[in-house]
Design a protein around this motif. Sequence first.
Motif, mmCIF file in Angstrom:
data_model
loop_
_atom_site.group_PDB
_atom_site.id
_atom_site.type_symbol
_atom_site.label_atom_id
_atom_site.label_comp_id
_atom_site.label_asym_id
_atom_site.label_seq_id
_atom_site.Cartn_x
_atom_site.Cartn_y
_atom_site.Cartn_z
ATOM 1 N N LEU A 4 48.062 36.929 46.337
ATOM 2 C CA LEU A 4 47.979 38.063 47.256
ATOM 3 C C LEU A 4 46.647 38.783 47.093
ATOM 4 O O LEU A 4 45.996 39.148 48.075
ATOM 5 N N TYR A 5 46.215 38.954 45.845
ATOM 6 C CA TYR A 5 44.920 39.588 45.577
ATOM 7 C C TYR A 5 43.791 38.772 46.209
ATOM 8 O O TYR A 5 42.857 39.334 46.778
ATOM 9 N N GLN A 6 43.868 37.462 46.112
ATOM 10 C CA GLN A 6 42.831 36.589 46.648
ATOM 11 C C GLN A 6 42.808 36.584 48.178
ATOM 12 O O GLN A 6 41.750 36.444 48.777
ATOM 13 N N LYS A 7 43.972 36.738 48.811
ATOM 14 C CA LYS A 7 44.074 36.563 50.265
ATOM 15 C C LYS A 7 44.072 37.855 51.076
ATOM 16 O O LYS A 7 43.701 37.853 52.239
ATOM 17 N N SER A 8 44.509 38.957 50.480
ATOM 18 C CA SER A 8 44.646 40.196 51.239
ATOM 19 C C SER A 8 43.554 41.198 50.868
ATOM 20 O O SER A 8 43.551 41.732 49.758
ATOM 21 N N ASP A 62 42.614 41.617 38.976
ATOM 22 C CA ASP A 62 42.842 40.181 39.157
ATOM 23 C C ASP A 62 42.995 39.483 37.809
ATOM 24 O O ASP A 62 43.722 38.498 37.703
ATOM 25 N N SER A 63 42.362 40.002 36.763
ATOM 26 C CA SER A 63 42.569 39.415 35.429
ATOM 27 C C SER A 63 44.013 39.636 34.993
ATOM 28 O O SER A 63 44.631 38.756 34.386
ATOM 29 N N ALA A 64 44.552 40.802 35.327
ATOM 30 C CA ALA A 64 45.957 41.081 35.004
ATOM 31 C C ALA A 64 46.879 40.186 35.830
ATOM 32 O O ALA A 64 47.812 39.585 35.299
ATOM 33 N N TYR A 65 46.609 40.088 37.125
ATOM 34 C CA TYR A 65 47.440 39.236 37.979
ATOM 35 C C TYR A 65 47.363 37.775 37.528
ATOM 36 O O TYR A 65 48.345 37.049 37.578
ATOM 37 N N ARG A 66 46.198 37.351 37.085
ATOM 38 C CA ARG A 66 46.025 35.958 36.652
ATOM 39 C C ARG A 66 46.829 35.674 35.374
ATOM 40 O O ARG A 66 47.246 34.541 35.156
ATOM 41 N N ARG A 117 38.770 41.070 31.481
ATOM 42 C CA ARG A 117 38.344 39.793 32.058
ATOM 43 C C ARG A 117 39.261 38.696 31.538
ATOM 44 O O ARG A 117 39.598 38.673 30.352
ATOM 45 N N LEU A 118 39.648 37.801 32.426
ATOM 46 C CA LEU A 118 40.350 36.593 32.010
ATOM 47 C C LEU A 118 39.410 35.442 32.320
ATOM 48 O O LEU A 118 38.960 35.290 33.461
ATOM 49 N N ILE A 119 39.082 34.668 31.282
ATOM 50 C CA ILE A 119 38.126 33.573 31.440
ATOM 51 C C ILE A 119 38.859 32.257 31.199
ATOM 52 O O ILE A 119 39.470 32.050 30.149
ATOM 53 N N GLU A 120 38.800 31.388 32.216
ATOM 54 C CA GLU A 120 39.452 30.087 32.144
ATOM 55 C C GLU A 120 38.527 29.055 31.487
ATOM 56 O O GLU A 120 37.316 29.279 31.377
ATOM 57 N N THR A 121 39.089 27.928 31.106
ATOM 58 C CA THR A 121 38.324 26.889 30.417
ATOM 59 C C THR A 121 37.284 26.219 31.315
ATOM 60 O O THR A 121 36.375 25.561 30.808
ATOM 61 N N ASP A 122 37.381 26.388 32.633
ATOM 62 C CA ASP A 122 36.354 25.855 33.533
ATOM 63 C C ASP A 122 35.232 26.863 33.773
ATOM 64 O O ASP A 122 34.304 26.611 34.531
ATOM 65 N N GLY A 123 35.307 28.025 33.113
ATOM 66 C CA GLY A 123 34.288 29.065 33.252
ATOM 67 C C GLY A 123 34.593 30.089 34.324
ATOM 68 O O GLY A 123 33.840 31.055 34.494
ATOM 69 N N SER A 124 35.689 29.925 35.061
ATOM 70 C CA SER A 124 36.074 30.925 36.065
ATOM 71 C C SER A 124 36.393 32.241 35.375
ATOM 72 O O SER A 124 37.031 32.258 34.325
ATOM 73 N N VAL A 125 35.944 33.325 35.981
ATOM 74 C CA VAL A 125 36.170 34.658 35.427
ATOM 75 C C VAL A 125 36.947 35.480 36.455
ATOM 76 O O VAL A 125 36.568 35.534 37.630
ATOM 77 N N PHE A 126 37.996 36.123 35.994
ATOM 78 C CA PHE A 126 38.798 37.021 36.824
ATOM 79 C C PHE A 126 38.647 38.410 36.234
ATOM 80 O O PHE A 126 38.747 38.582 35.017
#
Length: 160
Positions: free
Chosen positions: A97-101, A78-82, A65-74
């Motif tokens: 690409l992950y988000q759109k395809s 997608d955590s790797a791509y992020r 998991r990649l967690i951003e400071t706004d609380g968004s979780v990938f």
Amino acid sequence: MFTKIQHTQFPPDQPLFLWDGECGFCKYWIIVWKSKTEGLTYTTFQEAASDFPDIPLKEFKKASRLIETDGSVFSGPDSAYRTFYYFRKPKKRWHRLYQKSGFFQKFSDHTYNWIAKNRPLMMNLTKAFWGKNPIRRKPYWMIYLLGLLGIIAILLYLLH
């Protein structure tokens, strides 16, 4: 399959990548990523899962998991791509690409899931293709590729 978690009510002070500290394959690639990124903190879910009580422990066990400071979780691939956003030379196209395809997302999710279920094999392949030291990776895969191309060239020569 892992569950995609969109948000946590307990955002970290800095972007945080959580991974399985008991996975040698994961550790190898985290060392590689740490050498390429800045502004991103890496820690194991074993150390930090309790900081995110709204994310079930079983989900940390299934995927990074990649967690951003706004609380968004990938989650998962997608955590790797992020993480590529945090590379010294950011590469945002993979996350986009992950988000759109839908096709790329499904392909990535299933590939990630397969890799997660075959970590020992993936660790052996990693060592075979890049060597044991993640800091001083050697492109052994190029030697294999050149050898294969050489064999094909010899076979084509012999067939003519």
